[in-house]
Design a protein around this motif. Structure first.
Motif, short mmCIF file in Angstrom:
data_model
loop_
_atom_site.label_atom_id
_atom_site.label_comp_id
_atom_site.label_asym_id
_atom_site.label_seq_id
_atom_site.Cartn_x
_atom_site.Cartn_y
_atom_site.Cartn_z
N GLN A 212 39.55 21.82 52.09
CA GLN A 212 38.24 22.31 52.78
C GLN A 212 38.24 21.35 54.06
O GLN A 212 37.83 22.18 55.02
CB GLN A 212 37.08 22.11 51.83
CG GLN A 212 35.91 22.74 52.49
CD GLN A 212 34.57 22.35 51.94
OE1 GLN A 212 34.56 21.89 50.79
NE2 GLN A 212 33.49 22.76 52.32
N SER A 216 38.24 23.32 57.61
CA SER A 216 37.31 23.19 58.59
C SER A 216 37.72 22.70 59.89
O SER A 216 36.95 23.23 61.00
CB SER A 216 36.14 22.22 58.06
OG SER A 216 35.62 22.56 56.81
N THR A 275 30.37 21.60 60.40
CA THR A 275 30.32 21.58 58.93
C THR A 275 29.15 21.53 58.01
O THR A 275 29.07 22.14 57.22
CB THR A 275 31.22 20.20 58.48
OG1 THR A 275 30.45 19.08 58.90
CG2 THR A 275 32.46 20.30 59.21
N THR A 277 26.57 23.64 58.73
CA THR A 277 26.14 25.11 58.68
C THR A 277 27.26 26.04 57.82
O THR A 277 27.16 26.84 57.63
CB THR A 277 26.63 25.79 60.20
OG1 THR A 277 27.75 25.65 60.46
CG2 THR A 277 25.52 24.87 61.06
N LEU A 278 28.22 25.24 57.11
CA LEU A 278 29.27 26.07 56.16
C LEU A 278 28.42 26.34 54.93
O LEU A 278 27.38 25.78 54.53
CB LEU A 278 30.35 24.98 55.97
CG LEU A 278 31.01 24.72 56.98
CD1 LEU A 278 32.48 23.52 56.63
CD2 LEU A 278 31.84 25.91 57.93
N GLU A 279 28.94 27.31 54.15
CA GLU A 279 28.39 27.88 53.11
C GLU A 279 28.51 26.67 52.01
O GLU A 279 27.55 26.52 51.31
CB GLU A 279 29.19 29.15 52.65
CG GLU A 279 28.67 29.81 51.45
CD GLU A 279 29.34 30.87 50.90
OE1 GLU A 279 28.91 31.29 49.73
OE2 GLU A 279 30.05 31.65 51.69
N THR A 280 29.53 25.94 52.19
CA THR A 280 29.85 24.75 51.11
C THR A 280 30.04 23.53 52.46
O THR A 280 31.13 23.39 52.54
CB THR A 280 30.92 24.88 50.10
OG1 THR A 280 30.74 26.14 49.23
CG2 THR A 280 31.03 23.53 49.39
N PRO A 281 29.17 22.94 52.62
CA PRO A 281 29.17 21.78 53.60
C PRO A 281 29.94 20.74 52.89
O PRO A 281 29.98 20.58 51.88
CB PRO A 281 27.65 21.37 53.63
CG PRO A 281 26.66 22.34 53.26
CD PRO A 281 27.31 22.91 51.93
#
Length: 345
Positions: A212, A216, A275, A277-281
């Protein structure tokens, strides 16, 4: 950088004449010599270099965990009088080695070899490394040109190992990230008996975290108005940071990565903010996986009898991808491959 060894003990696991697992304990800590310090450094480096590790913590029922009880007994003795804590450390290693034997019996596993317990300090952080290693024969040549065979610990085959960050366990146990372990061998998880022996619960999947993280980084670089050369430069900076953290055994910090990636000086936009703001930080700290470095610098894949690998910076220059025709065009074929192809025309 060298490490400071506090205590080092080796016990042996064997199968006795009755076919049962048996512990042959050492009756004292090994004296700390330059050779032992070198071995300790090699063990540390081997462990941190292993890919695919997991991270976890002592199970919630830690108060019923004999490993934890014995460890904390040793830590109390070491804190009170480090110079006089040899006997407490030896007791701890014997008690927990017997736990390992029982865990092997409970899970129906048979493992023999040498159980190493190393309490050491590296970069102001104290660790306890426990690993089960076998030996490998090698041949020595004397000054008289005589040959003799000797056994040495096979560090390259380290597969069963767990390391406890004693400093973090003491200061920040609530983070539940103070235990790291090698996850598997030939598809089998260490959890079969090694995690049971320690009483560890896995918290995060390090491999997935690193995947991930790399994704990112690539997404962030793609969102910036950068030319290919600038992207390559930033990837190299990220790679250098990864290597630094791998060598030291320390975690990857998203805030440190943000300093190595482009940022908008006129706003608060940077990699760390992206990062978040990601759906899965991303976790603020991630244990680096050596395999992630290959993803940063190379494209690689295989299937249908074809295996392809090339450096990212070559895409669009020597390697051209056409998604419409699903083809790769390679300019400047490696000489050894070219020779093979010509000989088979």
């Amino acid at each position: 950088m060298s490490i400071l060894i506090h205590h080092f003990v080796v016990h042996q696991l064997v199968v006795n004449n009755d076919g049962k697992m048996q512990l042959i304990p050492r009756e004292g800590c090994l004296p700390v010599t330059p050779a032992l310090e070198q071995l300790g450094h090699q063990l540390h480096h081997t462990f941190v270099s292993k890919p695919g590790k997991g991270v976890g913590h002592f199970a919630e029922s830690a108060e019923e965990n004999t490993f934890v009880t014995s460890l904390e007994g040793y830590q109390a003795a070491h804190a009170d009088s480090p110079a006089d804590s040899d006997s407490a450390y030896l007791t701890f290693t014997k008690e927990t080695s017997n736990l390992l034997v029982q865990s092997l019996v409970d899970t129906g596993q048979v493992e023999t070899g040498f159980v190493l317990f190393v309490h050491y300090e590296y970069l102001a952080t104290q660790y306890l490394l426990v690993t089960l290693l076998n030996t490998k024969a090698h041949v020595e040549v004397s000054q008289n040109l005589d040959l003799s065979s000797r056994e040495h610990l096979d560090l390259a085959k380290m597969q069963l190992a767990v390391r406890i960050d004693l400093t973090q366990y003491r200061i920040e146990p609530q983070q539940q990230r103070y235990i790291s372990f090698i996850k598997g061998r030939m598809g089998r998880k260490v959890a079969d008996f090694f995690m049971q022996f320690v009483g560890c619960e896995e918290k995060v999947d390090v491999k997935q975290q690193n995947k991930q993280l790399i994704q990112s980084v690539e997404t962030y670089l793609a969102s910036e108005n950068l030319d290919p050369e600038e992207k390559t430069t930033h990837r190299e900076q990220v790679t250098s940071y990864f290597k630094e953290q791998l060598d030291s055994g320390d975690s990857i910090r998203v805030s440190d990565l943000a300093d190595r990636l482009p940022a908008d000086e006129g706003s608060e936009r940077n990699f760390a903010a992206f990062t978040a703001t990601l759906e899965t930080p991303l976790e603020p700290e991630i244990q680096p996986d050596p395999a992630a470095l290959r993803q940063l610098n190379k494209f690689t894949g295989q299937g249908g009898g074809v295996s392809v690998s090339f450096e990212r910076k070559l895409l669009g220059e020597r390697v051209i991808y056409n998604p419409d025709t699903d083809t790769l065009t390679i300019k400047g074929i490696p000489p050894n491959l070219k020779d093979q192809l010509k000989r088979n025309l």
